[in-house]
Design a protein around this motif. Structure first.
Motif, PDB file in Angstrom:
ATOM      1  N   GLU A 166       0.837  -1.199   0.000  1.00  0.00           N
ATOM      2  CA  GLU A 166       0.000   0.000   0.000  1.00  0.00           C
ATOM      3  C   GLU A 166       0.869   1.244   0.000  1.00  0.00           C
ATOM      4  O   GLU A 166       0.611   2.196  -0.743  1.00  0.00           O
ATOM      5  CB  GLU A 166      -0.929  -0.001   1.215  1.00  0.00           C
TER       6      GLU A 166
ATOM      7  N   ARG B  73     -10.297   5.438  -6.502  1.00  0.00           N
ATOM      8  CA  ARG B  73     -11.470   6.097  -5.935  1.00  0.00           C
ATOM      9  C   ARG B  73     -11.087   7.290  -5.061  1.00  0.00           C
ATOM     10  O   ARG B  73     -11.772   8.302  -5.047  1.00  0.00           O
ATOM     11  CB  ARG B  73     -12.256   5.075  -5.124  1.00  0.00           C
TER      12      ARG B  73
ATOM     13  N   GLU C  96      -4.797  17.116   7.658  1.00  0.00           N
ATOM     14  CA  GLU C  96      -3.381  17.398   7.908  1.00  0.00           C
ATOM     15  C   GLU C  96      -3.004  18.691   7.204  1.00  0.00           C
ATOM     16  O   GLU C  96      -2.610  18.699   6.031  1.00  0.00           O
ATOM     17  CB  GLU C  96      -2.518  16.246   7.342  1.00  0.00           C
TER      18      GLU C  96
ATOM     19  N   SER D 212     -16.398   2.328   3.044  1.00  0.00           N
ATOM     20  CA  SER D 212     -15.317   3.069   3.695  1.00  0.00           C
ATOM     21  C   SER D 212     -14.365   2.136   4.422  1.00  0.00           C
ATOM     22  O   SER D 212     -13.163   2.336   4.402  1.00  0.00           O
ATOM     23  CB  SER D 212     -15.876   4.079   4.687  1.00  0.00           C
TER      24      SER D 212
ATOM     25  N   GLY E  17     -12.188  -0.137   1.973  1.00  0.00           N
ATOM     26  CA  GLY E  17     -11.163   0.495   1.154  1.00  0.00           C
ATOM     27  C   GLY E  17     -10.827   1.881   1.626  1.00  0.00           C
ATOM     28  O   GLY E  17     -11.459   2.853   1.230  1.00  0.00           O
ATOM     29  N   THR E  18      -9.845   1.975   2.492  1.00  0.00           N
ATOM     30  CA  THR E  18      -9.284   3.298   2.726  1.00  0.00           C
ATOM     31  C   THR E  18      -7.784   3.135   2.789  1.00  0.00           C
ATOM     32  O   THR E  18      -7.279   2.034   2.828  1.00  0.00           O
ATOM     33  CB  THR E  18      -9.868   3.955   3.985  1.00  0.00           C
ATOM     34  N   LEU E  19      -7.088   4.224   2.748  1.00  0.00           N
ATOM     35  CA  LEU E  19      -5.638   4.157   2.663  1.00  0.00           C
ATOM     36  C   LEU E  19      -5.037   4.776   3.913  1.00  0.00           C
ATOM     37  O   LEU E  19      -5.508   5.809   4.379  1.00  0.00           O
ATOM     38  CB  LEU E  19      -5.159   4.933   1.435  1.00  0.00           C
ATOM     39  N   SER E  20      -3.984   4.151   4.410  1.00  0.00           N
ATOM     40  CA  SER E  20      -3.415   4.653   5.663  1.00  0.00           C
ATOM     41  C   SER E  20      -2.912   6.081   5.518  1.00  0.00           C
ATOM     42  O   SER E  20      -2.962   6.847   6.466  1.00  0.00           O
ATOM     43  CB  SER E  20      -2.315   3.735   6.173  1.00  0.00           C
ATOM     44  N   ILE E  21      -2.463   6.470   4.307  1.00  0.00           N
ATOM     45  CA  ILE E  21      -1.987   7.849   4.200  1.00  0.00           C
ATOM     46  C   ILE E  21      -3.145   8.836   4.317  1.00  0.00           C
ATOM     47  O   ILE E  21      -2.967   9.971   4.714  1.00  0.00           O
ATOM     48  CB  ILE E  21      -1.219   8.137   2.884  1.00  0.00           C
ATOM     49  N   LEU E  22      -4.342   8.373   3.966  1.00  0.00           N
ATOM     50  CA  LEU E  22      -5.485   9.261   4.088  1.00  0.00           C
ATOM     51  C   LEU E  22      -6.082   9.209   5.478  1.00  0.00           C
ATOM     52  O   LEU E  22      -6.864  10.071   5.854  1.00  0.00           O
ATOM     53  CB  LEU E  22      -6.556   8.914   3.040  1.00  0.00           C
ATOM     54  N   ARG E  23      -5.719   8.160   6.233  1.00  0.00           N
ATOM     55  CA  ARG E  23      -6.243   8.062   7.587  1.00  0.00           C
ATOM     56  C   ARG E  23      -5.419   8.901   8.550  1.00  0.00           C
ATOM     57  O   ARG E  23      -5.834   9.135   9.673  1.00  0.00           O
ATOM     58  CB  ARG E  23      -6.218   6.595   8.034  1.00  0.00           C
ATOM     59  N   SER E  24      -4.256   9.343   8.086  1.00  0.00           N
ATOM     60  CA  SER E  24      -3.352  10.082   8.961  1.00  0.00           C
ATOM     61  C   SER E  24      -4.045  11.302   9.562  1.00  0.00           C
ATOM     62  O   SER E  24      -4.679  12.076   8.850  1.00  0.00           O
ATOM     63  CB  SER E  24      -2.137  10.528   8.138  1.00  0.00           C
ATOM     64  N   ASP E  25      -3.938  11.452  10.863  1.00  0.00           N
ATOM     65  CA  ASP E  25      -4.628  12.535  11.583  1.00  0.00           C
ATOM     66  C   ASP E  25      -3.730  12.973  12.712  1.00  0.00           C
ATOM     67  O   ASP E  25      -4.116  12.985  13.880  1.00  0.00           O
ATOM     68  CB  ASP E  25      -5.961  11.988  12.105  1.00  0.00           C
ATOM     69  N   SER E  26      -2.494  13.330  12.359  1.00  0.00           N
ATOM     70  CA  SER E  26      -1.471  13.523  13.376  1.00  0.00           C
ATOM     71  C   SER E  26      -1.827  14.626  14.366  1.00  0.00           C
ATOM     72  O   SER E  26      -1.473  14.553  15.536  1.00  0.00           O
ATOM     73  CB  SER E  26      -0.123  13.816  12.715  1.00  0.00           C
ATOM     74  N   TYR E  27      -2.539  15.662  13.900  1.00  0.00           N
ATOM     75  CA  TYR E  27      -2.861  16.762  14.818  1.00  0.00           C
ATOM     76  C   TYR E  27      -3.799  16.313  15.932  1.00  0.00           C
ATOM     77  O   TYR E  27      -3.800  16.882  17.015  1.00  0.00           O
ATOM     78  CB  TYR E  27      -3.500  17.922  14.048  1.00  0.00           C
TER      79      TYR E  27
END
Lengths: 795, 167
Positions: free
Chosen positions: A32, A77, A328, B12, B15-25
């Motif tokens: 990924e 997507r 972010e 959801s 299929g989601t991507l870890s880079i989009l899940r990033s929520d560091s703040y």
């Protein structure tokens, strides 16, 4: 530690090679990560990175095919801003492994159908675009793509479907053409011409009543606020005229043409658009926001014209970047600024325009307003030599066009600008705006400055604001937020209730109880009637006045002091405000005491609703009362009203959720009982178990119904009062022969629009009542138009 | 209705991507309150569902009203509790902001943390929840610990640090 065999991936009979160092999930994460990061800044070229990655993935296909399929479908997507990077990757994989290409296309179609079924239309568009770009990568045969588009366009022939449904299919077709128009036209020009002419006739006949409600400005100059499909159609027409030559989109697949054109293509299976159902909710129409053109940055690269397809692609991609990274802010700013083509397009201008487009979007911005403020600050930090100037230029332009700006958008402009200034020591060239000083204070420009200064004060303090503006601006400066206590001065001792007020003051300072307060108040005569109830507390405005004035004055020091006071004397408040008139009068007195401090009024009203001293309908009636007419167009009034409506909505949702949860608990209980053994004895005891839950459900059901009815009533009250107020104005203007469009009228009618737009989902439930009861044909057409525009939004 | 919601949730989740899940703040910081009564685990559990934020580096002159205005931009505020000098009972440069909804507190972490209030960059962090007594500074002199030992001059925080002042 589990060591799962990937039986779905591995070939039958092959011994499974265990990787001794990595767990399967680690490998998935690595895959990924590799896939997501391709296209980011790198020492190697994009082409060599893609080639390398294609090799790695091809090697992993035997063991990880379904994971790779899933990841690629997901990036298609969710990362549309990197569309062409991933279509190239799929193209390379297809060239190496034809079957994989076929499976990917099938998986994409499945995903597309799923998205459409669950109303995820924005993501579905990305999938359609991805499929269309796969034509450029020789993965999908052009004729089969054209066939899919033919099915899309034929949706416009369906009968009895909402226009927004046809709009979506049209948008999905048109918005793919910047990527694939050239290829499709080269292979199937006759079919494409037919599709385009069908498009033209659909766009001509579709209704556009909704457009005025969604426009940020009512004027067409300097840039018309076009409906989104009209704008896109102009862009595609121009693209066609330019023989489909499009130079902005980065197309990595061009570098691999020799490899890709050797690949075998797949045909898309025939795609039937899923039918319209009751549950289908299509995206709302939009208006394209433009504030810049090529004249705004004369020294830099030329900004693509409003009807150029480049403009469309840039805006789409920038919006997608914000959508991907909104959580972010640093990443988001960095990604925006590293958008390719930096030296060929005035990127800072595009970024600022796209951000304001979202901030001012009607009905609501895609993300929380404060995000945009902070994002702009991050962008200023990363480009301190250029972005602040563009932002200042933008602010100036927005100020110049305030006269025709939608009131809701002005609200957002006020919030953004004041918050932004508070991060930069409130430095601004206020003198540049001295033109507003000579205007009537109700005109948009001076009004804007007043509201900005008031908000700036809330973020700092009164003297600071006096210091930061030129002396000439004092007429627009906010009032010193001090409390007005009518019984304060000795000179007021002739006022009725003065002595009681003194008494109360002493008592409260001596930590009197609610009962003691009641007994002091007993002595207050009721100006409304000759004989008061001996025990009852019928509506007595003077009692309310004396108590509320005194208490609020004593608690004036801070919000916390006032909240404590409300809590301590809650019983007194509840009793005095028992009737509707009582509630209204409490609100009136709060206003009289704190009219210099709108922020305090807002937090007190909020607290009083939450502690049920007043209800939402009382607040609505108070806002429309004649006492508040003077402040009717002030921003804080509408903040209070919308906050009130939101509290009502949240309350309904909360009880509804409780009801659903309790029902679920009952269902689980039944399930547990059914799966357990069946003793005869259990039947009786299970009824007893159910009892309390079933009772609870019944009670909650009643609560939900009563809350929903209160909610509906609130909206009806608000609409009714708007209609009364506006009708009064219209009649007065007509009989007096004066122009209807005063600043007050513009503000009021746009506030009515704002109610519809901001709470459209809830209001949709009341359409029948509204049509039959309030927004009938007898209504003045000015007011009726707002309702009709609203109906057109989901028609 | 429900089928749609479930379908969307499945889309959801599947299929989601870890880079989009990033929520560091919005993630937890490294800081843990040493005075917290309970285990590290307890504290982290509370931090992960908390609706309360600690806010630091405020000016001594910043008011509850200013804090309410700024933090109100991410959602409805339930309560603001000003941090006080234990001896003087005056503001000593920190506070707690409690929201009704965790999502609103998360947005404050994402968009208000690290921006300015009263011209100062303020810092927010998750708090396990207000308890009586936590509104007081823990420094020897009554204010915050950081104001005991700092060497610089900060006009908004009483001038020099306490130990410097006593020299």
């Amino acid at each position: 530690m589990s060591r799962r065999r990937h039986s779905d991936d591995s070939d039958a009979g092959q011994p499974h090679k265990r990787r001794r160092t990595s767990e399967p999930s680690e490998i998935e994460e690595r895959l990924e990560s590799l896939i997501c990061r391709v296209g980011e800044k790198s020492n190697s070229s994009l082409e060599s990175n893609l080639e390398g990655l294609a090799g790695v993935l091809e090697a992993d296909l035997p063991n990880y095919k379904s994971k790779i399929l899933r990841i690629l479908c997901t990036v298609a997507r969710l990362l549309p801003e990197k569309l062409t990077v991933y279509t190239t990757l799929v193209g390379l994989l297809n060239a190496r492994n034809y079957n994989f290409g076929g499976e990917f296309v099938e998986a994409m179609i499945r995903q597309l159908k799923e998205c459409l079924k669950v109303n995820m239309y924005n993501e579905a568009v990305h999938l359609v675009r991805f499929l269309s770009d796969l034509v450029n990568c020789h993965v999908i045969a052009a004729p089969s793509m054209v066939a899919m588009f033919e099915n899309f366009v034929s949706v416009t022939q369906e009968e009895d479907v909402p226009q927004v449904r046809c709009d979506w299919y049209m948008f999905a077709f048109l918005s793919s053409l910047p990527w694939v128009g050239k290829e499709l036209y080269e292979k199937k020009d006759a079919e494409m011409d037919r599709l385009l002419s069908q498009t033209e006739s659909y766009l001509k006949r579709r209704q556009k009543i909704h457009v005025p409600m969604l426009q940020v400005w009512t004027a067409d100059k300097p840039h018309p606020q076009e409906e989104y499909l009209d704008c896109l159609w102009s862009q595609i027409q121009k693209l066609k005229k330019d023989r489909w030559q499009e130079r902005h989109i980065l197309r990595p697949y061009l570098a691999f043409d020799s490899i890709l054109c050797e690949a075998l293509q797949h045909n898309l299976p025939p795609f039937t658009p899923p039918p319209h159902t009751e549950d289908s909710v299509y995206p709302m129409p939009r208006v394209i926001f433009r504030m810049f053109d090529y004249t705004d940055d004369p020294e830099g690269p030329v900004m693509p014209g409003s009807h150029s397809v480049e403009r469309f692609v840039i805006e789409e991609n920038l919006h997608c970047i914000i959508k991907s990274h909104w959580k972010e802010r640093k990443t988001c700013a960095a990604q925006l600024l590293s958008y390719p083509g930096n030296n060929k397009i005035p990127l800072n201008y595009h970024i600022v325009e796209v951000i304001f487009a979202e901030l001012f979007q009607l009905p609501s911005p895609p993300h929380i307003e404060v995000m945009y403020t902070t994002l702009l600050i991050e962008l200023c930090k990363l480009q301190p030599g250029s972005l602040p100037q563009v932002l200042a230029q933008a602010t100036e332009m927005l100020y110049m066009r305030l006269d025709t700006m939608n009131t809701t958008c002005v609200d957002r402009f006020i919030n953004w600008f004041s918050h932004h200034l508070s991060n930069f020591q409130f430095r601004w060239s206020w003198e540049d705006w001295s033109d507003c000083l000579t205007q009537d204070l109700e005109k948009p420009k001076p009004k804007f400055v007043r509201e900005v200064l008031e908000k700036c004060m809330r973020l700092s303090y009164h003297q600071r604001i006096i210091d930061i503006v030129p002396a000439s601006f004092s007429v627009l400066s906010p009032a010193n937020p001090v409390c007005i206590y009518k019984y304060g001065d000795e000179s007021n001792r002739s006022l009725p209730g003065y002595t009681v007020a003194l008494c109360l003051t002493i008592a409260i300072k001596n930590k009197a109880s609610n009962d003691e307060i009641f007994s002091i108040l007993k002595d207050v005569p009721n100006p409304n009637q000759d004989d008061d109830d001996d025990e009852g507390f019928t509506f007595n405005p003077l009692k309310i006045e004396v108590f509320v004035q005194t208490l609020l004055h004593l608690a004036a020091k801070s919000f916390s002091h006032s909240f404590s006071a409300l809590a301590k004397f809650h019983e007194v408040f509840k009793t005095l405000a028992e009737s509707d008139e009582g509630k209204l009068h409490v609100l009136r007195v709060v206003y009289e005491v704190w009219k210099n401090h709108p922020q305090m009024i807002a937090v007190l009203v909020d607290k009083m609703i939450r502690t049920q001293i007043v209800d939402c309908a009382a607040v609505a009636n108070w806002i429309f009362s004649s006492e508040l007419a003077h402040d009717f167009t002030r921003f804080y009034i509408w903040e209070i009203l919308h906050s009130t409506i939101r509290k009502m909505n949240k309350h309904v949702l909360k009880i509804h959720k409780e009801l659903e949860e309790t029902k679920a608990r009952l269902a689980r209980q039944h399930k547990r009982r059914d799966s357990d053994d069946d003793d005869d004895d259990d039947d009786r005891s299970s009824d007893r178990e159910d009892g309390p839950l079933e009772e609870q459900i019944e009670r909650l059901q009643e609560k939900v119904e009563s809350a929903q009815s209160e909610q509906k009533n609130l909206f009806l009250v608000i609409f009714q009062r708007f209609i009364m107020l506006l009708t009064e104005h219209l009649v007065r203007c007509e009989t007096g022969g004066i122009d209807v469009f005063t600043p007050w009228y513009k503000s009021c009618i746009e506030r009515l629009q704002q109610i519809f737009l901001q709470h459209h989902q809830i209001i949709q439930q009341y359409m029948v009542t509204l049509e039959n009861l309030l927004f009938t044909a007898e209504l003045d057409h000015h007011i009726l138009a707002v309702f009709q525009q609203f109906c057109a939004l989901q028609a | 209705g429900k089928a749609l919601r479930d379908g969307r949730a499945a889309m959801s989740a599947g299929g989601t991507l870890s880079i989009l899940r990033s929520d560091s703040y919005a993630d937890l910081s490294q800081y843990r309150d040493q005075h917290f009564r309970g285990t590290r685990y307890d504290q982290e559990r509370l931090l992960r569902k908390s609706c309360t934020l600690y806010v630091g580096n405020l000016s001594f002159y910043t008011t509850e009203e200013q804090i309410h205005e700024l933090f109100g931009k991410s959602g409805d505020i339930k309560k603001v509790i000003m941090g006080l000098d234990k001896v003087k009972k005056t503001a000593c440069g920190f506070c707690f902001v409690e929201y009704y909804a965790r999502g609103d507190a998360e947005n404050a972490m994402r968009y208000i943390n690290g921006t300015r209030l009263d011209d100062r960059i303020i810092r927010t962090d998750w708090d396990a929840g207000f308890k009586e007594g936590r509104q007081y500074g823990r420094g020897r002199s009554g204010g915050q610990v950081r104001d005991e030992y700092r060497q610089d001059y900060d006009a908004g925080r009483g001038g020099y640090g306490k130990t410097v002042q006593c020299q």
